[in-house]
Scaffold this active site. Structure first.
Site, PDB file in Angstrom:
ATOM      1  N   SER A   1      30.758   6.868  58.292  1.00 58.73           N
ATOM      2  CA  SER A   1      29.733   7.599  59.038  1.00 58.73           C
ATOM      3  C   SER A   1      29.366   8.888  58.295  1.00 58.73           C
ATOM      4  CB  SER A   1      30.234   7.866  60.460  1.00 58.73           C
ATOM      5  OG  SER A   1      29.176   8.212  61.320  1.00 58.73           O
TER       6      SER A   1
ATOM      7  N   ASP B   1      27.166   1.940  61.989  1.00 60.29           N
ATOM      8  CA  ASP B   1      28.093   3.059  61.847  1.00 60.29           C
ATOM      9  C   ASP B   1      29.538   2.613  61.589  1.00 60.29           C
ATOM     10  OD1 ASP B   1      29.575   5.400  62.171  1.00 60.29           O
ATOM     11  OD2 ASP B   1      28.305   6.136  63.795  1.00 60.29           O
TER      12      ASP B   1
END
Length: 277
Positions: free
Chosen positions: A57, A169
């Protein structure tokens, strides 16, 4: 893309078999990612260099910058020159409000590299393969797109389509990618958790409840892996806003202080000779 356990197939050979190889696992957490800059400052001052970087991320951005071989002053300059709107490319899509291609382009320009395998340091970018429901590590290919995929927050950024997979993500399943760093050849892994160490009071609204639930799930799923770090840096910084860069300096300082506190433990680990299996 490789499952975490297979990432070691691309690990680069060691230059010194007697010296332990250090890896940094940069964790995700949105604007909390500025904490990573403070951590790098402390490591730089201590003369600690890592040959392996993994990122998930927001941590994928830090990992990409570090793996590019830039000096700390250069990384600092790049980060402080970044404005909030530089990475926002609004799109009319049912999959998300932000395209993500602006982030990809910024990463390529900031690092000066197009492909992961060309970087001076070994890099693994962790993403979540939505179709297969598992974390995978990107170890080659387009650097910008890999970071874009790892930072594609569900419902906010448009997922990345690659080789028939839908990538989102990396922090959904892997907040701090310790296992990726280990698989890529690191003997000692420094884990940097900027997301799960603080728990602010609930704000009692629907949006906060949704994001808090998502955060709780990700942190619980990742806790066992995070604890596998040889040295864990976990600052207690929590921003007032999840999207504003307004507390960038406070985040950097929090990372610096937390990392400085762990330098003696890290140096003690580094002084031990590497044990071959």
């Amino acid at each position: 893309m490789l499952p975490v356990e297979e990432a070691g197939a691309v690990a680069r050979p060691r230059n010194d078999a007697a010296a332990p190889r250090v890896g940094i696992a940069f964790g995700g957490g949105g604007v909390r990612g500025f904490v990573h800059l403070g951590v790098l400052r402390a490591l730089n001052e201590a003369g600690i260099d890592a040959g392996v970087a993994s990122g998930s991320s927001a941590g994928a951005i830090a990992a990409a910058l570090y793996a590019s071989g830039m000096s700390y002053p250069r990384i600092e300059k790049v980060i402080y020159s970044l404005a909030e709107l530089d990475l926002v490319d609004v799109v009319a899509s049912r999959e998300g409000l932000i395209n993500g291609q602006a982030l990809a382009a910024w990463v390529r320009e900031a690092t000066g590299y197009e492909r992961i395998e060309s970087l001076p340091r070994t890099l693994g970018i962790v993403v979540t393969d939505l179709a297969n429901g598992r974390p995978v590590v990107i170890v080659e290919g387009d650097l910008g797109q890999a970071v874009q995929a790892s930072a594609s927050v569900p419902g906010t950024m448009v997922p990345v389509q690659s080789r028939g997979s839908t990538l989102i993500d990396g922090g959904v399943l892997t907040v701090v990618p310790v296992r990726a760093a280990r698989a890529l050849g690191a003997d000692i892994v420094i884990g940097v958790d900027v997301y799960c160490g603080a728990a602010p009071a609930p704000r009692r609204n629907a949006v906060d409840t949704v994001f808090r639930t998502f955060r709780l799930q990700s942190c619980l799923l990742s806790e066992a892996e995070t604890r596998e770090a040889d040295v864990l840096i976990r600052p207690g910084f929590e921003p007032a806003s999840a999207t504003s860069f307004g507390q960038r300096e406070q985040a950097v300082e929090a990372g610096y202080i937390a990392a400085k506190a762990q330098i003696p433990a890290l140096k003690a680990r580094l002084e031990k000779p590497r044990q071959d299996p």
